[in-house]
Motif scaffolding. Structure first.
Motif, PDB file in Angstrom:
ATOM      1  N   CYS A   1       0.751  -1.320   0.113  1.00 32.16           N
ATOM      2  CA  CYS A   1       0.139   0.016  -0.026  1.00 32.16           C
ATOM      3  C   CYS A   1       0.910   1.445   0.000  1.00 32.16           C
ATOM      4  O   CYS A   1       0.312   2.381  -0.329  1.00 32.16           O
ATOM      5  CB  CYS A   1      -1.094  -0.159   1.156  1.00 32.16           C
ATOM      6  N   TRP A   2       2.028   1.207   0.447  1.00 32.40           N
ATOM      7  CA  TRP A   2       2.779   2.241   0.664  1.00 32.40           C
ATOM      8  C   TRP A   2       2.642   3.192   1.559  1.00 32.40           C
ATOM      9  O   TRP A   2       3.179   4.434   1.628  1.00 32.40           O
ATOM     10  CB  TRP A   2       3.095   3.209  -0.831  1.00 32.40           C
ATOM     11  N   ASN A   3       1.501   3.117   2.692  1.00 29.36           N
ATOM     12  CA  ASN A   3       1.087   4.043   3.298  1.00 29.36           C
ATOM     13  C   ASN A   3       1.106   3.507   4.845  1.00 29.36           C
ATOM     14  O   ASN A   3       1.066   4.290   5.881  1.00 29.36           O
ATOM     15  CB  ASN A   3      -0.393   4.334   3.240  1.00 29.36           C
TER      16      ASN A   3
ATOM     17  N   LEU B   1       5.644  -6.740   4.578  1.00 33.38           N
ATOM     18  CA  LEU B   1       4.985  -7.001   5.716  1.00 33.38           C
ATOM     19  C   LEU B   1       3.713  -6.263   5.840  1.00 33.38           C
ATOM     20  O   LEU B   1       2.870  -5.927   6.612  1.00 33.38           O
ATOM     21  CB  LEU B   1       5.658  -6.759   6.811  1.00 33.38           C
ATOM     22  N   CYS B   2       3.598  -5.558   4.755  1.00 37.43           N
ATOM     23  CA  CYS B   2       2.412  -4.602   4.658  1.00 37.43           C
ATOM     24  C   CYS B   2       1.099  -5.149   5.217  1.00 37.43           C
ATOM     25  O   CYS B   2       0.705  -6.196   4.934  1.00 37.43           O
ATOM     26  CB  CYS B   2       2.036  -4.115   2.915  1.00 37.43           C
ATOM     27  N   SER B   3       0.424  -4.202   5.759  1.00 33.90           N
ATOM     28  CA  SER B   3      -0.553  -4.428   6.473  1.00 33.90           C
ATOM     29  C   SER B   3      -1.923  -4.469   5.661  1.00 33.90           C
ATOM     30  O   SER B   3      -2.985  -5.178   5.836  1.00 33.90           O
ATOM     31  CB  SER B   3      -1.133  -3.174   7.542  1.00 33.90           C
ATOM     32  N   ASN B   4      -1.746  -3.774   4.488  1.00 32.41           N
ATOM     33  CA  ASN B   4      -3.044  -3.879   3.635  1.00 32.41           C
ATOM     34  C   ASN B   4      -2.471  -4.504   2.195  1.00 32.41           C
ATOM     35  O   ASN B   4      -2.919  -4.104   1.064  1.00 32.41           O
ATOM     36  CB  ASN B   4      -3.154  -2.303   3.212  1.00 32.41           C
ATOM     37  N   LEU B   5      -1.784  -5.711   2.344  1.00 29.67           N
ATOM     38  CA  LEU B   5      -1.171  -6.178   1.114  1.00 29.67           C
ATOM     39  C   LEU B   5      -2.363  -6.549   0.235  1.00 29.67           C
ATOM     40  O   LEU B   5      -3.238  -7.184   0.570  1.00 29.67           O
ATOM     41  CB  LEU B   5      -0.277  -7.283   1.503  1.00 29.67           C
ATOM     42  N   ARG B   6      -2.265  -6.407  -0.959  1.00 29.41           N
ATOM     43  CA  ARG B   6      -3.454  -6.536  -2.038  1.00 29.41           C
ATOM     44  C   ARG B   6      -3.026  -8.198  -2.475  1.00 29.41           C
ATOM     45  O   ARG B   6      -4.038  -8.611  -3.035  1.00 29.41           O
ATOM     46  CB  ARG B   6      -3.379  -5.644  -3.229  1.00 29.41           C
ATOM     47  N   GLY B   7      -1.899  -8.455  -2.352  1.00 26.81           N
ATOM     48  CA  GLY B   7      -1.440  -9.777  -2.779  1.00 26.81           C
ATOM     49  C   GLY B   7      -0.353  -9.558  -3.853  1.00 26.81           C
ATOM     50  O   GLY B   7       0.428  -8.691  -3.689  1.00 26.81           O
TER      51      GLY B   7
END
Ligand SMILES: [Zn+2]
Length: 340
Positions: free
Chosen positions: A90-92, A103-109
């Motif tokens: 997400c970069w945010n 480890l992105c919390s909002n990983l789209r896949g």
């Protein structure tokens, strides 16, 4: 464009003619010149890995040239040679902001699972996923760098913190990621003990720098490590096979304050004596590599410090041949699709 479509989990890859994707705002279109093929894709294909939406063009190790950019994209231009970071983060979130994007919390896949990937002549992705490559890197080397080389970089540098003179045990060392891990651990100054399951694979590991080898089918890994290290154990074990059996052996082979890193994906459990952690051992896992690490490792490969190991090349429509080799466990190093 030509593409190989996967219609359902475990199904055949079907050769098809599909529309060239159009890059949306913030995206760019890459003409694929090389795509790597390895065990991760075999897992994705069987839906054993990350969730996959069907029908899908799989393939996450991708390199090529930018042919079009969507609106709002200023960081890339037509003609630029790039490889692909395959996480759609997400970069945010906190993790994206501290350089641990996988480890992105909002990983789209991932590329090739929730959006189409590299088993096609073109792929459209967010511009951030394209990382420019220098002239010294050919497309095949760049494609393999996009996972098989950058993943062990993260393992050795950021997860295991390998130091000169460490003994490093690498399980699954002749595979596409493992054989680059062997070179990487040597680059960091370690002595490498390679584990694989055939004499041909072990000879292959020696060819790429392994100092010692263990046949995991014929020998007891823990006993052999103990013999080779005079009872000390290894400072680091990186397990690229990742079954409960190999993980148990790898952890039991650790020295005091040693680090075990699991990279493979075979699920399962085994009994574990928690008191051993009082010897300050670290047991952890590895999730791909950060964008910054990928930029670093591109320079490592461009300087010739790690050699991309591709032993099989196929045309797009012949990619099933590679999956046959993977299922027989006979592929040495990586395979790649050549689009030339
Ligand atoms: Zn994020």
């Amino acid at each position: 464009m030509r593409a190989m479509l996967l219609d359902e989990p475990g199904g055949p890859l079907r050769s098809a003619e599909v529309d060239i994707p159009s890059p949306g705002p913030g995206e760019a279109l890459l003409k694929v010149r090389s795509a790597g093929v390895g065990l991760t894709l075999a897992h994705i294909r069987e839906a054993r890995g990350p969730r996959v939406k069907f029908p899908r063009i799989i393939g996450h190790e991708i390199a090529g040239g930018i042919v079009e950019v969507g609106s709002g994209v200023t960081a890339l231009s037509k003609g630029e040679r790039c490889l692909v970071h395959f996480y759609l983060n997400c970069w945010n979130c906190k993790w994206c902001r501290i350089g641990r994007e996988t480890l992105c919390s909002n990983l789209r896949g991932n590329v090739g699972t929730v959006v189409d990937g590299g088993f096609a002549e073109y792929v459209a992705l967010p511009y951030q996923n394209f990382i420019p490559i220098p002239d010294e890197l050919d497309y095949e080397a760049a494609a393999v760098t996009a996972d098989a080389i950058c993943t062990p970089w993260h393992v050795m540098k950021s997860r295991a913190h390998v130091k000169p003179m460490d003994d490093v045990l690498i399980i699954g060392a002749a595979g596409g990621v493992g054989i680059h891990a062997v070179q990487m651990a040597k680059l960091f100054g370690a002595r490498v003990i390679a584990v694989d399951i055939s004499e041909e694979k072990l000879a292959f590991c020696r060819q790429y720098g392994a100092d010692e080898v263990i046949n995991g089918r014929a020998q007891d890994i823990v006993e052999e490590v103990s013999r080779l290290t005079d009872g000390k154990g290894v400072e680091v074990c990186a397990d690229f096979f990742g079954s409960p059996q190999t993980a148990e052996a790898g952890i039991n082979a650790l020295s005091t304050a040693g680090t075990f890193v699991i990279v493979g994906v075979e699920p399962g459990t085994f009994p574990f004596n928690i008191s051993r952690l009082l010897r300050e051992q670290v047991i952890t896992g590895n999730r791909y590599c950060s964008y910054e690490e990928m930029r670093e490792v591109i320079r490592v490969v461009a300087r010739g410090l790690v050699k991309p190991v591709v032993t099989k090349r196929v045309a797009l429509e012949d990619v099933e041949e590679v999956f046959d080799t993977l299922s027989r466990q006979t592929l040495l190093g990586r395979a790649a699709i050549s689009f030339d």
